[in-house]
Design an enzyme around this catalytic site. Structure first.
Site, PDB file in Angstrom:
ATOM      1  CB  CYS A  41      -2.289  -3.005   7.995  1.00 36.58           C
ATOM      2  SG  CYS A  41      -2.853  -1.330   8.624  1.00 36.58           S
ATOM      3  CG  ASP A  43      -5.561   0.765   4.903  1.00 36.87           C
ATOM      4  OD1 ASP A  43      -6.344   0.952   4.191  1.00 36.87           O
ATOM      5  OD2 ASP A  43      -4.718   1.803   5.108  1.00 36.87           O
ATOM      6  NE  ARG A  45      -5.872   2.639   1.971  1.00 34.89           N
ATOM      7  CZ  ARG A  45      -4.871   3.579   2.318  1.00 34.89           C
ATOM      8  NH1 ARG A  45      -4.752   4.387   1.225  1.00 34.89           N
ATOM      9  NH2 ARG A  45      -4.322   3.373   3.065  1.00 34.89           N
ATOM     10  CG  HIS A  97      -1.026  -1.193   3.622  1.00 36.22           C
ATOM     11  ND1 HIS A  97      -1.635  -0.458   3.410  1.00 36.22           N
ATOM     12  CD2 HIS A  97      -1.278  -1.483   4.802  1.00 36.22           C
ATOM     13  CE1 HIS A  97      -1.915   0.377   4.391  1.00 36.22           C
ATOM     14  NE2 HIS A  97      -1.737  -0.374   5.605  1.00 36.22           N
ATOM     15  CB  CYS A 100       1.222   1.417   6.413  1.00 37.57           C
ATOM     16  SG  CYS A 100       0.238   0.697   7.972  1.00 37.57           S
TER      17      CYS A 100
END
Ligand code: CO
Length: 208
Positions: A41, A43, A45, A97, A100
């Protein structure tokens, strides 16, 4: 992260690498032969290399919203084909994750414009597993389960491609489904029964 610090950080990183090996960047410039293709992803993080302890040159990376493997997305399909057919990676990882935002957005009744067709693929996963998902009473547990099932379906989407099937026949390339728990930092192997999935999928999607 301050943008004006980046070049300073970069110089520190160069110095660190060179202090261990003065030929470090020369060697990197000679080419790459990563063992793993990682599809994760976007993302911020979920840092692909950092959480795996991987060094430059070790992992070929593709990231998009909600780690999707969509057959008409030229971007992910180019990455997959190049990694499997040219770089000859032996492992393909799809890593989702918990927490998400992409999966969460897909579960909301909102018009998200250009994201609609992208997120619809996650709604399709929900529909495929509607019975299982709706039997889960706790909303958070249901959300987490959808994240896991989405990873599984994206692994299956990898298996559906001609490039994967060819490489599987040639050298037994493996697909792995993982989830990062952002709250603990723990990387979880979903232990997808790869052989079983492959048998099932090939009944319909065999290309070569
Ligand atoms: Co995400």
């Amino acid at each position: 992260m301050e943008v004006n610090k980046i070049f300073e950080n970069n110089q520190k990183w160069i110095n660190e690498k060179l202090s261990l090996d003065k030929d470090y960047f020369n060697k990197l410039s000679e080419g790459q032969s990563p063992e793993i293709l990682y599809i994760g992803c976007s993302d911020s993080r979920v840092t692909a290399e950092e959480m795996m302890g991987a060094q430059p040159g070790e992992v070929f990376v593709h990231r998009n919203i909600a780690n999707m493997v969509i057959s008409i997305d030229l971007n992910v399909m180019s990455v997959l084909n190049y990694a499997v057919s040219h770089l000859k990676v032996n492992h393909i990882v799809v890593c989702g994750h918990y927490f998400c935002g992409g999966v969460k957005a897909a579960m909301q009744a909102d018009d998200l414009g250009i994201l609609n067709p992208w997120l619809r693929n996650i709604r399709d996963v929900y529909r495929m597993y509607q019975e299982e998902l709706e039997a889960i009473e706790n909303e958070n547990d249901r959300y987490n389960r959808l994240i896991e099932l989405n990873v599984k379906e994206q692994c299956i989407n990898v298996i559906k491609t001609a490039a994967f099937q060819k490489a599987f026949n040639e050298r037994g390339v493996q697909v792995h489904g993982w989830v990062l728990d952002v709250k603990s930092g723990k990387l979880i192997d979903l232990k997808i029964d790869f052989k079983k999935e492959l048998e099932q999928i090939m009944k319909i999607y065999k290309l070569s």
